[in-house]
Motif scaffolding. Structure first.
Motif, PDB file in Angstrom:
ATOM      1  N   PRO A   1      -6.311   5.463   7.237  1.00 38.88           N
ATOM      2  CA  PRO A   1      -5.699   4.377   6.468  1.00 38.88           C
ATOM      3  C   PRO A   1      -5.974   3.018   7.103  1.00 38.88           C
ATOM      4  O   PRO A   1      -5.882   2.843   8.327  1.00 38.88           O
TER       5      PRO A   1
ATOM      6  N   THR B   1      -5.523  -2.362  -6.185  1.00 36.94           N
ATOM      7  CA  THR B   1      -4.496  -2.272  -7.223  1.00 36.94           C
ATOM      8  C   THR B   1      -5.116  -1.911  -8.573  1.00 36.94           C
ATOM      9  O   THR B   1      -4.575  -1.083  -9.326  1.00 36.94           O
TER      10      THR B   1
ATOM     11  N   THR C   1      -5.842   1.761  -8.574  1.00 34.46           N
ATOM     12  CA  THR C   1      -4.642   2.574  -8.672  1.00 34.46           C
ATOM     13  C   THR C   1      -4.142   2.640 -10.116  1.00 34.46           C
ATOM     14  O   THR C   1      -3.819   3.721 -10.626  1.00 34.46           O
TER      15      THR C   1
ATOM     16  N   PHE D   1       0.827  -1.208   0.000  1.00 35.10           N
ATOM     17  CA  PHE D   1       0.000   0.000   0.000  1.00 35.10           C
ATOM     18  C   PHE D   1       0.861   1.258   0.000  1.00 35.10           C
ATOM     19  O   PHE D   1       0.498   2.259  -0.633  1.00 35.10           O
ATOM     20  N   ALA D   2       1.984   1.216   0.687  1.00 33.53           N
ATOM     21  CA  ALA D   2       2.886   2.366   0.661  1.00 33.53           C
ATOM     22  C   ALA D   2       3.445   2.587  -0.739  1.00 33.53           C
ATOM     23  O   ALA D   2       3.601   3.730  -1.198  1.00 33.53           O
TER      24      ALA D   2
ATOM     25  N   LYS E   1       0.639   4.122  -2.907  1.00 36.95           N
ATOM     26  CA  LYS E   1       0.052   5.387  -2.453  1.00 36.95           C
ATOM     27  C   LYS E   1       0.371   6.582  -3.360  1.00 36.95           C
ATOM     28  O   LYS E   1      -0.519   7.387  -3.662  1.00 36.95           O
ATOM     29  N   PRO E   2       1.614   6.754  -3.823  1.00 38.71           N
ATOM     30  CA  PRO E   2       1.881   7.938  -4.669  1.00 38.71           C
ATOM     31  C   PRO E   2       1.105   7.938  -5.984  1.00 38.71           C
ATOM     32  O   PRO E   2       0.976   8.991  -6.616  1.00 38.71           O
TER      33      PRO E   2
ATOM     34  N   ALA F   1      -2.068   6.349  -6.283  1.00 37.49           N
ATOM     35  CA  ALA F   1      -3.480   6.054  -6.037  1.00 37.49           C
ATOM     36  C   ALA F   1      -4.339   7.301  -6.225  1.00 37.49           C
ATOM     37  O   ALA F   1      -3.872   8.431  -6.025  1.00 37.49           O
TER      38      ALA F   1
END
Length: 283
Positions: free
Chosen positions: A186, A236, A239, A158-159, A162-163, A165
């Motif tokens: 989160p 995913t 994203t 997830f980290a 994140k940029p 998403a």
């Protein structure tokens, strides 16, 4: 809650339903199927127990709980997942019910056991979920949770995403239109024992929190993991959909996901860390 907040919250829930209906989450759940029996064992679910599985998906916990002889109600915000669970369960007698983990349609103290396996952690309002877990479970009943940790593989995934998403749904009306939905948090915070203790507070006793991991042998290499999650896992899929018109970002995320999985793979085996929480509802 204001009218603006209600409107935004409705939009958030609609997006969550669509997110988990996309792809093939039951296929992902099959990869971590061992977590269901693990939670059944940890909470001591036995014959005759009245059990609610919250954010149950396709029944990873509900089905083994029913096989143990419990009377099980499986709830989820996404009816498409419940339909698959019902097909898989056959004649086990599980009740499958569409319901919001933050506002369950049950009377106080209805159940002996309330469980959730990597489920409630993805609802947007953590305190509301914790309140419902406690409310629907009778005094002296048990609560059991399995949640991905921030520091384990899924937390790292997830980290990494994140940029790229999409941003949280904004307030759709009013002067605060640029702010995210109110009160959302989160999901991986549910994998922090101190956070869960704070959510449940003194309404429970005998809380235990243990970090463990589930072995994964499904993927030969990082590319295989990435391709499977791109096709099957709602977060995913969302994203990549958000950056579909930006090929440089798609390539970067492709590489990041494959590299992450390769770092965790050892001879075709990975370990996905989770937090197991059990507690007893105070009298």
């Amino acid at each position: 809650m204001s009218i603006d907040d209600i409107t935004t919250d409705t939009a958030v829930k609609a997006k969550h339903r669509a997110l988990w209906a996309s792809g093939d989450y039951p296929a992902v759940a099959d990869v971590i199927a061992a977590l269901g029996p693990r939670l059944v064992e940890a909470t001591g679910i036995d014959r005759g127990d009245r059990v609610v599985d919250i954010a149950a998906g396709a029944g990873n916990v509900a089905i083994p709980a029913a096989r143990a002889g419990a009377h099980v109600v499986a709830t989820d915000l996404t009816p498409e997942l419940l339909e698959i669970g019902e097909q898989r369960a056959g004649d086990l007698g599980i009740v499958w019910r569409t319901a919001d983990a933050e506002d369950l349609p049950f009377d106080t103290g209805t159940f002996d056991v309330a469980v959730s396996c990597v489920g409630v952690m993805f609802a947007p309002h953590h305190q509301s979920c914790a309140d419902e877990l406690v409310r629907v479970c009778r005094p002296g009943g048990r609560i059991g949770l399995i949640n991905w940790t921030p520091t384990g593989f899924i937390g790292e995934l997830f980290a990494a995403m994140k940029p790229y998403a999409p941003p949280p749904p904004p307030r759709e009306v009013g002067p605060l239109a640029t702010l995210p939905a109110p009160g959302t948090q989160p999901g991986v915070r549910w994998g922090d024992a101190d956070h869960v203790r704070a959510l449940l507070g003194d309404r429970v006793r005998d809380l235990t929190a243990t970090t463990d991991s589930v072995p994964i042998t499904r993927f030969a290499d990082g590319a295989a993991f990435r391709d499977f999650f791109k096709a099957s896992y709602g977060p995913t899929i969302a994203t990549f959909r958000a950056i579909a018109d930006e090929p440089d970002k798609v390539a970067a995320l492709d590489g990041a996901m494959a590299a992450l999985a390769d770092r965790h793979l050892d001879a075709g085996r990975m370990s996905w860390e989770y937090l197991l929480v059990t507690a007893t509802v105070a009298d």
